[in-house]
Design a protein around this motif. Sequence first.
Motif, PDB file in Angstrom:
ATOM      1  N   MET A   6      24.999  34.852  19.649  1.00 43.54           N
ATOM      2  CA  MET A   6      25.152  33.408  19.639  1.00 43.54           C
ATOM      3  C   MET A   6      25.353  32.827  18.249  1.00 43.54           C
ATOM      4  SD  MET A   6      22.708  31.878  22.620  1.00 43.54           S
ATOM      5  CE  MET A   6      23.499  30.277  22.412  1.00 43.54           C
ATOM      6  N   LEU A   7      25.304  33.643  17.197  1.00 37.31           N
ATOM      7  CA  LEU A   7      25.562  33.096  15.878  1.00 37.31           C
ATOM      8  C   LEU A   7      26.984  32.540  15.841  1.00 37.31           C
ATOM      9  CD1 LEU A   7      23.943  35.660  13.446  1.00 37.31           C
ATOM     10  CD2 LEU A   7      23.244  33.307  13.829  1.00 37.31           C
ATOM     11  N   PRO A   8      27.179  31.388  15.225  1.00 40.93           N
ATOM     12  CA  PRO A   8      28.508  30.761  15.242  1.00 40.93           C
ATOM     13  C   PRO A   8      29.496  31.459  14.314  1.00 40.93           C
ATOM     14  CG  PRO A   8      27.005  29.501  13.886  1.00 40.93           C
ATOM     15  CD  PRO A   8      26.187  30.576  14.536  1.00 40.93           C
ATOM     16  N   TYR A   9      30.740  31.106  14.474  1.00 37.90           N
ATOM     17  CA  TYR A   9      31.814  31.517  13.575  1.00 37.90           C
ATOM     18  C   TYR A   9      32.073  33.023  13.596  1.00 37.90           C
ATOM     19  CZ  TYR A   9      30.170  27.018  11.749  1.00 37.90           C
ATOM     20  OH  TYR A   9      29.739  25.719  11.639  1.00 37.90           O
ATOM     21  N   GLY A  10      31.964  33.629  14.762  1.00 34.57           N
ATOM     22  CA  GLY A  10      32.134  35.074  14.852  1.00 34.57           C
ATOM     23  C   GLY A  10      33.512  35.569  14.484  1.00 34.57           C
ATOM     24  N   ASP A  13      36.140  35.478   9.961  1.00 34.78           N
ATOM     25  CA  ASP A  13      36.436  36.480   8.933  1.00 34.78           C
ATOM     26  C   ASP A  13      37.568  37.414   9.344  1.00 34.78           C
ATOM     27  OD1 ASP A  13      34.423  35.473   7.284  1.00 34.78           O
ATOM     28  OD2 ASP A  13      32.895  36.730   8.212  1.00 34.78           O
ATOM     29  N   SER A  14      38.247  37.112  10.437  1.00 33.04           N
ATOM     30  CA  SER A  14      39.340  37.959  10.899  1.00 33.04           C
ATOM     31  C   SER A  14      40.634  37.696  10.148  1.00 33.04           C
ATOM     32  CB  SER A  14      39.565  37.741  12.402  1.00 33.04           C
ATOM     33  OG  SER A  14      39.918  36.382  12.652  1.00 33.04           O
ATOM     34  N   ASN A  15      40.778  36.502   9.617  1.00 30.16           N
ATOM     35  CA  ASN A  15      41.980  36.079   8.913  1.00 30.16           C
ATOM     36  C   ASN A  15      41.531  35.103   7.842  1.00 30.16           C
ATOM     37  OD1 ASN A  15      44.470  35.105   8.063  1.00 30.16           O
ATOM     38  ND2 ASN A  15      44.951  34.072   9.978  1.00 30.16           N
ATOM     39  N   LEU A  16      42.102  35.193   6.655  1.00 27.27           N
ATOM     40  CA  LEU A  16      41.623  34.411   5.517  1.00 27.27           C
ATOM     41  C   LEU A  16      41.459  32.933   5.854  1.00 27.27           C
ATOM     42  CD1 LEU A  16      40.927  34.613   2.443  1.00 27.27           C
ATOM     43  CD2 LEU A  16      43.244  33.797   2.037  1.00 27.27           C
ATOM     44  N   ARG A  17      42.438  32.354   6.525  1.00 24.85           N
ATOM     45  CA  ARG A  17      42.424  30.914   6.765  1.00 24.85           C
ATOM     46  C   ARG A  17      41.871  30.524   8.130  1.00 24.85           C
ATOM     47  NH1 ARG A  17      46.816  28.640   2.818  1.00 24.85           N
ATOM     48  NH2 ARG A  17      47.489  30.545   1.791  1.00 24.85           N
ATOM     49  N   ALA A  18      41.286  31.491   8.829  1.00 24.97           N
ATOM     50  CA  ALA A  18      40.747  31.197  10.161  1.00 24.97           C
ATOM     51  C   ALA A  18      39.573  30.223  10.102  1.00 24.97           C
ATOM     52  CB  ALA A  18      40.317  32.490  10.854  1.00 24.97           C
ATOM     53  N   MET A  19      38.961  30.048   8.928  1.00 20.93           N
ATOM     54  CA  MET A  19      37.845  29.111   8.786  1.00 20.93           C
ATOM     55  C   MET A  19      38.277  27.660   8.971  1.00 20.93           C
ATOM     56  SD  MET A  19      35.596  30.490   5.584  1.00 20.93           S
ATOM     57  CE  MET A  19      34.313  29.295   5.965  1.00 20.93           C
ATOM     58  N   ALA A  20      39.519  27.369   8.630  1.00 20.46           N
ATOM     59  CA  ALA A  20      39.964  25.970   8.579  1.00 20.46           C
ATOM     60  C   ALA A  20      39.807  25.303   9.936  1.00 20.46           C
ATOM     61  CB  ALA A  20      41.414  25.912   8.130  1.00 20.46           C
ATOM     62  N   GLY A  21      39.107  24.179   9.947  1.00 18.34           N
ATOM     63  CA  GLY A  21      38.922  23.418  11.174  1.00 18.34           C
ATOM     64  C   GLY A  21      37.968  24.038  12.168  1.00 18.34           C
TER      65      GLY A  21
END
Length: 334
Positions: A6-10, A13-21
């Motif tokens: 259940m930890l978020p944002y699993g 880290d798969s793609n550099l810009r996957a964090m955006a949004g």
Amino acid sequence: MAGIQMLPYGDVDSNLRAMAGCAEGFGRHAIGGLHGSLYIVTNLADDGPGSLREGCRRNEPLWIVFEVSGTIHLSSYLSVSSYKTIDGRGHRVKLTGKGLRLKECEHIIVCNLEFEGGRGHDVDGIQIKPNSRHIWIDRCTLRDYDDGLIDITRQSTDITVSRCYFGQHDKTMLIGADPTHVGDRCIRVTIHHCFFDGTRQRQPRVRFGKVHLYNNYTRNWGVYAVCASVESQIYSQCNIYEAGAKKKTFEFYTEKAADKEEQKSGIIVSEGDMLLNGAQPCLLTQNREVAMFHPSEYYPTWTMEAAAHSLREILQLCTGWQSISRPVDRMVSN
């Protein structure tokens, strides 16, 4: 078990810009430098070509990464302009001396950095003021600054702080700096999956703003864990509060807003929180005249589990700077 699932944002880290949004909570729209070029920090200098400061001051959107590890000694605040991602994944970079200043900017992501040893009057690790919005601070370690570790003031809003580690500090996080700043009624902040490890007070302290706390672990505070001051609304949900010598979990300070006649505190709603080692529960008798928000009025979902000992163990391992590889940038250039 369920905690890890259940930890978020699993997948960020798969793609550099996957964090955006992908932030949860009030900062969920922060895209950082998603649509910009890759800027590579090639040295640990305070300024000049290839420095972090050089990338942060540029006007265009940038996704800033590092090809070096080590300590950057900042002689002055490092100002960050809009549409920037400062991405420390793949290296271990520590900022010291001063901190980041997010001033009148928007769409900032700061990930996987260390902040330690900031010196001087009014020196914060990350100072967010004024009029800054759409900001996500994720997986940073912050400790030992002369003022705050993260301060959010002067009408800065729509901010998420997640998976961060806070230690060796007194006045940890201030949200809303003064009862005369009535414009801070716009402030909205989400803090989740963070570990406040023996920090003395202000985890956080809030004036005016709306703050959603969930799945954080706060232990061994020195004054109180969370403080609601003038007109603030704090929704504390499924957090773990483990007292040390001081047992007062929630504090209420009364102050008079500049445009009001009466002094008021804020209000805290505690739902599903785990109180350990004699930590005192929330007193819901404080300032019933303040209307209380619910997070679902602002965002439909968030990744949360029941407060449990298993969550406490996970947060001790998965908060702050992490030794992880920098993902590949699969963005196709226009």
